[in-house]
Motif scaffolding. Structure first.
Motif, PDB file in Angstrom:
ATOM      1  N   ALA A 281      29.628   3.365  24.202  1.00  0.00           N
ATOM      2  CA  ALA A 281      30.249   4.665  24.474  1.00  0.00           C
ATOM      3  C   ALA A 281      30.999   5.175  23.245  1.00  0.00           C
ATOM      4  N   GLU A 282      31.670   4.288  22.540  1.00  0.00           N
ATOM      5  CA  GLU A 282      32.401   4.685  21.333  1.00  0.00           C
ATOM      6  C   GLU A 282      31.444   5.120  20.226  1.00  0.00           C
ATOM      7  N   ILE A 283      30.336   4.414  20.092  1.00  0.00           N
ATOM      8  CA  ILE A 283      29.331   4.779  19.089  1.00  0.00           C
ATOM      9  C   ILE A 283      28.762   6.155  19.405  1.00  0.00           C
ATOM     10  N   LYS A 284      28.430   6.390  20.671  1.00  0.00           N
ATOM     11  CA  LYS A 284      27.885   7.683  21.082  1.00  0.00           C
ATOM     12  C   LYS A 284      28.890   8.800  20.813  1.00  0.00           C
ATOM     13  N   ALA A 285      30.154   8.570  21.144  1.00  0.00           N
ATOM     14  CA  ALA A 285      31.191   9.586  20.925  1.00  0.00           C
ATOM     15  C   ALA A 285      31.378   9.858  19.430  1.00  0.00           C
ATOM     16  N   ARG A 286      31.346   8.810  18.612  1.00  0.00           N
ATOM     17  CA  ARG A 286      31.495   8.973  17.161  1.00  0.00           C
ATOM     18  C   ARG A 286      30.335   9.775  16.592  1.00  0.00           C
ATOM     19  N   LYS A 287      29.121   9.453  17.022  1.00  0.00           N
ATOM     20  CA  LYS A 287      27.942  10.166  16.524  1.00  0.00           C
ATOM     21  C   LYS A 287      27.966  11.632  16.945  1.00  0.00           C
ATOM     22  N   GLU A 288      28.391  11.916  18.152  1.00  0.00           N
ATOM     23  CA  GLU A 288      28.511  13.302  18.603  1.00  0.00           C
ATOM     24  C   GLU A 288      29.553  14.052  17.779  1.00  0.00           C
ATOM     25  N   ARG A 289      30.665  13.394  17.495  1.00  0.00           N
ATOM     26  CA  ARG A 289      31.726  13.998  16.688  1.00  0.00           C
ATOM     27  C   ARG A 289      31.213  14.285  15.270  1.00  0.00           C
ATOM     28  N   GLU A 290      30.496  13.317  14.682  1.00  0.00           N
ATOM     29  CA  GLU A 290      29.940  13.509  13.341  1.00  0.00           C
ATOM     30  C   GLU A 290      28.947  14.682  13.335  1.00  0.00           C
ATOM     31  N   ARG A 291      28.090  14.751  14.358  1.00  0.00           N
ATOM     32  CA  ARG A 291      27.114  15.833  14.445  1.00  0.00           C
ATOM     33  C   ARG A 291      27.815  17.184  14.577  1.00  0.00           C
ATOM     34  N   ASP A 292      28.823  17.255  15.433  1.00  0.00           N
ATOM     35  CA  ASP A 292      29.554  18.506  15.624  1.00  0.00           C
ATOM     36  C   ASP A 292      30.229  18.949  14.331  1.00  0.00           C
ATOM     37  N   GLU A 293      30.838  18.012  13.617  1.00  0.00           N
ATOM     38  CA  GLU A 293      31.484  18.335  12.345  1.00  0.00           C
ATOM     39  C   GLU A 293      30.462  18.800  11.313  1.00  0.00           C
ATOM     40  N   LEU A 294      29.313  18.149  11.295  1.00  0.00           N
ATOM     41  CA  LEU A 294      28.259  18.499  10.341  1.00  0.00           C
ATOM     42  C   LEU A 294      27.732  19.910  10.600  1.00  0.00           C
ATOM     43  N   TYR A 295      27.507  20.256  11.860  1.00  0.00           N
ATOM     44  CA  TYR A 295      26.994  21.585  12.187  1.00  0.00           C
ATOM     45  C   TYR A 295      28.080  22.657  12.112  1.00  0.00           C
ATOM     46  N   ALA A 296      29.335  22.273  12.044  1.00  0.00           N
ATOM     47  CA  ALA A 296      30.420  23.242  11.890  1.00  0.00           C
ATOM     48  C   ALA A 296      30.615  23.645  10.428  1.00  0.00           C
ATOM     49  N   LEU A 297      30.032  22.884   9.497  1.00  0.00           N
ATOM     50  CA  LEU A 297      30.173  23.201   8.074  1.00  0.00           C
ATOM     51  C   LEU A 297      29.538  24.540   7.745  1.00  0.00           C
ATOM     52  N   ASP A 298      30.222  25.317   6.914  1.00  0.00           N
ATOM     53  CA  ASP A 298      29.646  26.556   6.400  1.00  0.00           C
ATOM     54  C   ASP A 298      28.752  26.183   5.219  1.00  0.00           C
ATOM     55  N   ILE A 299      27.458  26.375   5.382  1.00  0.00           N
ATOM     56  CA  ILE A 299      26.529  26.009   4.305  1.00  0.00           C
ATOM     57  C   ILE A 299      25.899  27.251   3.668  1.00  0.00           C
ATOM     58  N   SER A 300      26.528  28.401   3.857  1.00  0.00           N
ATOM     59  CA  SER A 300      25.950  29.644   3.343  1.00  0.00           C
ATOM     60  C   SER A 300      25.813  29.647   1.825  1.00  0.00           C
ATOM     61  N   GLY A 301      26.606  28.868   1.117  1.00  0.00           N
ATOM     62  CA  GLY A 301      26.541  28.889  -0.340  1.00  0.00           C
ATOM     63  C   GLY A 301      25.870  27.682  -0.962  1.00  0.00           C
ATOM     64  N   VAL A 302      25.193  26.860  -0.166  1.00  0.00           N
ATOM     65  CA  VAL A 302      24.590  25.650  -0.731  1.00  0.00           C
ATOM     66  C   VAL A 302      23.385  25.987  -1.602  1.00  0.00           C
TER      67      VAL A 302
END
Length: 97
Positions: free
Chosen positions: A6-27
């Motif tokens: 459960a902790e691994i799943k929650a961590r992976k979801e948190r990492e995914r959410d943070e990754l998709y929240a990044l503004d990548i418009s200037g990459v």
């Protein structure tokens, strides 16, 4: 301390959410050397903390994002042949199945 499933799943979801929240418009997008601007190609962009974004040149608005661990696993698998395409066989019809 060993993480529970459960902790691994929650961590992976948190990492995914943070990754998709990044503004990548200037990459800066990169593609394989030797490809022409008009050719269909896969493009990648390097993100913070070793993450990677990937898109198709034909659909630049659809972007997949991978954590460093996910990208490393993909690259190593590709190097090992895990994603090699199998030769396509011609469909001989229902009786061949």
């Amino acid at each position: 301390m060993v993480e529970t499933e459960a902790e691994i799943k929650a961590r992976k979801e948190r990492e995914r959410d943070e990754l998709y929240a990044l503004d990548i418009s200037g990459v800066e997008w990169h593609c394989a050397p030797g490809t022409e601007e008009h050719e269909e190609r896969v493009e990648i962009a390097y993100l913070p903390e070793g993450a990677v974004a990937m898109r198709s040149s034909l659909d630049p608005d659809t972007v997949l994002r991978y954590t460093e661990a996910e990208w490393r696993a993909f690259v190593l698998g590709a190097r090992d042949g895990e994603f090699d395409l199998k030769p396509m066989t011609h469909d001989a019809g229902p009786e061949a199945r």
